[in-house]
Design a protein around this motif. Structure first.
Motif, short mmCIF file in Angstrom:
data_model
loop_
_atom_site.label_atom_id
_atom_site.label_comp_id
_atom_site.label_asym_id
_atom_site.label_seq_id
_atom_site.Cartn_x
_atom_site.Cartn_y
_atom_site.Cartn_z
N ILE A 1 -10.00 -33.29 -25.48
CA ILE A 1 -10.08 -33.52 -24.30
C ILE A 1 -11.54 -32.96 -24.02
N VAL A 2 -12.35 -33.93 -23.69
CA VAL A 2 -13.65 -33.37 -23.14
C VAL A 2 -13.73 -32.47 -21.86
N HIS A 3 -14.23 -31.45 -21.59
CA HIS A 3 -14.12 -30.81 -20.30
C HIS A 3 -15.68 -30.47 -19.79
N GLY A 4 -16.49 -30.97 -20.72
CA GLY A 4 -17.67 -30.41 -19.92
C GLY A 4 -18.92 -30.74 -21.08
N TYR A 5 -20.03 -30.10 -20.83
CA TYR A 5 -21.06 -30.37 -21.67
C TYR A 5 -22.22 -29.03 -21.69
N VAL A 6 -22.38 -28.66 -22.75
CA VAL A 6 -23.63 -27.62 -22.96
C VAL A 6 -24.85 -28.44 -23.34
N TRP A 7 -25.93 -28.37 -22.42
CA TRP A 7 -27.16 -28.93 -22.59
C TRP A 7 -28.28 -27.87 -23.30
N GLY B 1 -23.18 -42.00 -25.20
CA GLY B 1 -21.83 -41.83 -25.95
C GLY B 1 -21.45 -40.28 -25.94
N ILE B 2 -21.81 -39.47 -25.02
CA ILE B 2 -21.55 -38.04 -25.26
C ILE B 2 -20.21 -37.72 -24.66
N ALA B 3 -19.33 -38.52 -23.90
CA ALA B 3 -18.01 -38.39 -23.64
C ALA B 3 -17.19 -38.78 -24.84
N ARG B 4 -17.46 -39.26 -25.70
CA ARG B 4 -16.80 -39.63 -26.96
C ARG B 4 -17.14 -38.84 -28.04
N PHE C 1 -20.54 -33.37 -14.33
CA PHE C 1 -22.04 -33.05 -14.50
C PHE C 1 -22.09 -32.05 -13.07
N GLY C 2 -21.06 -31.29 -12.70
CA GLY C 2 -21.24 -30.18 -11.84
C GLY C 2 -21.84 -29.17 -12.57
N LEU C 3 -22.75 -28.29 -12.14
CA LEU C 3 -23.42 -27.00 -12.85
C LEU C 3 -22.24 -25.87 -12.67
N ILE C 4 -22.15 -25.29 -13.76
CA ILE C 4 -21.36 -24.10 -13.77
C ILE C 4 -22.12 -23.03 -14.05
N ALA C 5 -23.12 -22.91 -15.22
CA ALA C 5 -23.72 -21.77 -15.63
C ALA C 5 -25.09 -22.39 -16.21
N PHE C 6 -26.11 -21.49 -16.20
CA PHE C 6 -27.49 -21.95 -16.94
C PHE C 6 -28.14 -20.72 -17.32
N GLY C 7 -29.01 -20.81 -18.33
CA GLY C 7 -29.73 -19.79 -18.80
C GLY C 7 -31.27 -19.77 -18.55
N ALA C 8 -31.59 -18.92 -18.61
CA ALA C 8 -33.19 -18.66 -18.11
C ALA C 8 -34.00 -19.50 -18.89
N HIS C 9 -34.96 -20.19 -18.14
CA HIS C 9 -36.14 -20.86 -18.80
C HIS C 9 -37.47 -20.23 -18.96
N GLU C 10 -37.81 -19.90 -20.20
CA GLU C 10 -38.56 -19.00 -20.22
C GLU C 10 -40.05 -19.65 -21.07
N SER C 11 -39.98 -20.93 -21.29
CA SER C 11 -40.99 -21.83 -21.84
C SER C 11 -42.31 -21.22 -21.11
N ALA D 1 -24.98 -41.46 -15.48
CA ALA D 1 -24.81 -42.90 -16.26
C ALA D 1 -25.78 -42.86 -17.39
N TRP D 2 -26.98 -42.35 -17.29
CA TRP D 2 -27.99 -42.55 -18.18
C TRP D 2 -27.65 -41.76 -19.41
N PHE D 3 -27.13 -40.69 -19.17
CA PHE D 3 -26.61 -39.60 -20.29
C PHE D 3 -25.42 -39.91 -21.06
N GLU D 4 -24.37 -40.65 -20.03
CA GLU D 4 -23.20 -41.12 -20.86
C GLU D 4 -23.46 -42.29 -21.73
#
Length: 448
Positions: free
Chosen positions: A99-105, A67-70, A27-37, A61-64
């Motif tokens: 192998i899971v290396h990260g997540y896009v939200w 079952g996101i890791a699986r 859950f370390g930030l790598i990149a993020f897009g603009a929030h234009e809402s 822990a809340w997000f995991e």
């Protein structure tokens, strides 16, 4: 490399018309897009992730729990204002070869609610399929970076473990690998950051070298390390005279508890700001801090008793002096470990401190670990913890009674009464300089 991630995240944001964020598996930030809402209420979890470049352990822990890791396909996370998750999310697991290396939200502002994610025989919406394909490309990049980081970490570990005779060859191998990875120019000043303790239960324990200035990192398990040098707690790893020992061979500490070594590039030997930034980031990792095994071994947080009067506390980081010579890194590692130990023992130093700022602990951390001096044994029991604290503050204040009483928030007569109890329990005379020195150093050494 980071620009590639940003471009791919922007592709996903554009395809789905939603703000996207890429995080590594910790859950370390790598990149993020603009929030234009147009919605003025910004999701607090996303805000903290961007500002602090990492989500908290509770958020992880809340997000995991969903079952996101699986997960192998996109899945939906509902909003939960009580957890600070004001907006729903779609999570795209970033995988490579299983192998899971990260997540896009993806933040769902309402227009993604009916989007078909696929699964249970239903095909995904073409936009989700396209986003998952992009996530796979991200996974391949993260896997390549992890592989390169692992190789550099292995070479760093070999150098830190090498006996004196083997250091030139180990340093040359690390220098060549760093140069090939375009991360290093010979002659650039470097330093090492030590993080204590570090959870090594994961098979891939070193963080990705994606932080500015972070060249390589390696986890060092408890009890690991070279022959002939003292461990990080001062215990002897092997009898003197083993391979690599000698008058010019500085002590090479092994980790008494699991630790992390992080190699950081500096602008100049004395400019340690990049190392501080790396240390602070690493300490926010869920792998930093006292592990359950360590807590159990020492009787849990705050365990008392002779020889372990200091609480476990959170993790701490130490920074060694800058050097331009890779062969000097084992000595720098010793300094970084000593600083980290001092920061754990003395809260006023931490959670991040430099070796040149730990004062008397520079000497104390080099001493072999032995049982506490018998003279202070009575002060290390839980029943006399307040007397030990009073004596140490009094000695820190150079014996100034008024200043000591002010810092402790007690009357001077109470101070004198406590100091009298200290003298009776220890048999020391606090009017004698040598007795004061013995008590002062013994109390501080007991913290380590």
């Amino acid at each position: 490399m980071r620009g590639d991630y940003q471009q791919l995240v922007d592709e996903i944001s554009a395809a789905l018309g939603a703000p996207a964020t890429l995080e590594d598996r910790d859950f370390g930030l790598i990149a993020f897009g603009a929030h234009e809402s147009d919605d003025e209420v910004m999701d607090p979890v996303r805000t903290r992730s961007i500002l602090q470049r990492r989500s908290s352990a509770a958020v992880r822990a809340w997000f995991e729990a969903f079952g996101i890791a699986r997960a192998k396909t996109a899945l939906r996370i509902p909003p939960d204002p009580a957890a600070g998750v004001f907006k729903g999310r779609i999570c795209l697991p970033v995988r490579h070869r299983g192998i899971v290396h990260g997540y896009v939200w993806l933040l769902d502002d309402g227009h993604l609610t009916d989007l078909e994610l696929g699964g249970r025989g239903a095909p995904p919406d073409p936009r989700i399929a396209q986003a998952m394909e992009t996530a796979s490309r991200i996974g391949a990049l993260l896997a390549d970076e992890a592989r390169a980081g692992s190789e550099l970490g292995d070479l760093l570990r070999e150098l830190l473990d090498a006996p004196a005779a083997g250091r030139p060859a180990a340093a040359a191998a690390l220098r060549d690998a760093l140069r090939d990875s375009l991360r290093f120019t010979p002659g650039v000043p470097l330093t090492l950051v030590a993080v204590l303790p570090w959870d090594t239960s994961d098979t891939d324990t070193a963080p990705l070298p994606g932080l500015p200035g972070l060249l390589a990192a390696c986890a060092l398990p408890a009890g690991g390390g070279p022959e002939g040098g003292p461990a990080a707690d001062g215990t002897q790893a092997a009898p003197p005279g083993g391979p690599g020992s000698g008058a010019t061979d500085p002590p090479r500490p092994a980790a008494a508890v699991p630790s992390l070594a992080a190699l950081v590039r500096l602008r100049s030997p004395g400019a340690l700001a990049p190392a501080h930034a790396v240390a602070e980031h690493l300490l926010r990792s869920p792998r930093a801090g006292a592990s359950p095994a360590e807590a159990a071994a020492r009787g849990g947080p705050g365990a008392g008793g002779a020889g372990q009067s200091a609480p476990l506390g959170p993790g701490a980081a130490g920074i060694g002096a800058g050097t331009s010579e890779l062969t000097a890194l084992p000595a720098t590692w010793r300094e970084a470990l000593d600083a980290a130990r001092a920061a754990r023992a003395e809260p006023r130093l931490g959670p991040v401190t430099q070796w040149d700022a730990i004062g008397a602990y520079r000497m104390l951390t080099t001493l072999p670990k032995t049982a506490p001096d018998p003279v202070i044994g009575p002060l290390l029991t839980p029943a006399h913890a307040e007397l030990a604290r009073t004596a140490e503050v009094f000695l820190d204040c150079a014996g100034q009674a008024s200043r000591t009483a002010q810092l402790l928030g007690i009357h001077r007569q109470t101070l004198y009464y406590r100091l009298g109890r200290v003298e009776k329990l220890t048999g020391l005379d606090l009017g004698d300089g040598e007795h004061r020195l013995l008590l002062h150093m013994a109390l501080k050494a007991a913290r380590l």
